[in-house]
Motif scaffolding. Structure first.
Motif, PDB file in Angstrom:
ATOM      1  N   ASP A  43       0.932  -1.167  -0.039  1.00  0.00           N
ATOM      2  CA  ASP A  43      -0.005   0.034  -0.012  1.00  0.00           C
ATOM      3  C   ASP A  43       0.884   1.269   0.063  1.00  0.00           C
ATOM      4  OD1 ASP A  43      -2.668  -1.138  -0.062  1.00  0.00           O
ATOM      5  OD2 ASP A  43      -2.085  -1.910   1.927  1.00  0.00           O
ATOM      6  N   SER A  66      -9.836   6.269  -6.351  1.00  0.00           N
ATOM      7  CA  SER A  66     -10.370   5.101  -5.383  1.00  0.00           C
ATOM      8  C   SER A  66      -9.368   4.207  -5.035  1.00  0.00           C
ATOM      9  CB  SER A  66     -11.528   4.281  -6.237  1.00  0.00           C
ATOM     10  OG  SER A  66     -11.893   3.134  -5.730  1.00  0.00           O
ATOM     11  N   SER A  67      -8.382   3.799  -5.941  1.00  0.00           N
ATOM     12  CA  SER A  67      -7.280   2.601  -5.612  1.00  0.00           C
ATOM     13  C   SER A  67      -6.326   3.343  -4.401  1.00  0.00           C
ATOM     14  CB  SER A  67      -6.496   2.508  -6.525  1.00  0.00           C
ATOM     15  OG  SER A  67      -7.260   1.687  -7.491  1.00  0.00           O
ATOM     16  N   LYS A  70      -8.093   3.542  -0.993  1.00  0.00           N
ATOM     17  CA  LYS A  70      -8.017   1.911  -0.473  1.00  0.00           C
ATOM     18  C   LYS A  70      -6.811   1.776   0.220  1.00  0.00           C
ATOM     19  CE  LYS A  70      -9.112  -2.720  -1.532  1.00  0.00           C
ATOM     20  NZ  LYS A  70      -9.377  -2.976  -0.011  1.00  0.00           N
ATOM     21  N   ASN A  74      -5.661   1.156   4.241  1.00  0.00           N
ATOM     22  CA  ASN A  74      -5.096  -0.187   4.668  1.00  0.00           C
ATOM     23  C   ASN A  74      -3.832   0.185   5.619  1.00  0.00           C
ATOM     24  OD1 ASN A  74      -6.929  -1.668   3.191  1.00  0.00           O
ATOM     25  ND2 ASN A  74      -5.574  -2.022   1.470  1.00  0.00           N
TER      26      ASN A  74
END
Length: 91
Positions: A43, A66-67, A70, A74
């Protein structure tokens, strides 16, 4: 496609494919960022790639955001500062 390069769990091949591309656009950047997030444990690298994409004057789209969001979610608390860095690019 990038995530398929990591069948053995290594991101080295994944990165080689990306680095050998002559040009990168929002789709190729988003694909590698998303793959890093999907692999897990990558990440921070996904966020670093996002920052590199933005600094390279490639405009992120909603899939990119969006990615990377996320990826931020994380991360453990000490790395949440990456989200603040992203906010600079959103404004």
């Amino acid at each position: 496609m990038y995530a398929k390069c990591t069948a053995d769990g290594s991101v080295d091949d994944l990165r080689k494919v990306f680095d050998r591309m002559p040009e990168h656009n929002v789709m190729s950047w988003t694909a590698i960022i998303t793959a890093y997030v999907q692999i897990g444990e990558c990440d921070k690298e996904a966020i670093e790639l996002f920052c590199k994409m933005i600094s390279g004057r490639v405009q992120a789209n909603h899939f990119s955001f969006s990615s990377v969001l996320k990826a931020c979610g994380n991360l453990s608390d000490p790395y949440k500062h990456a989200l603040r860095e992203m906010e600079k690019f959103i404004r």
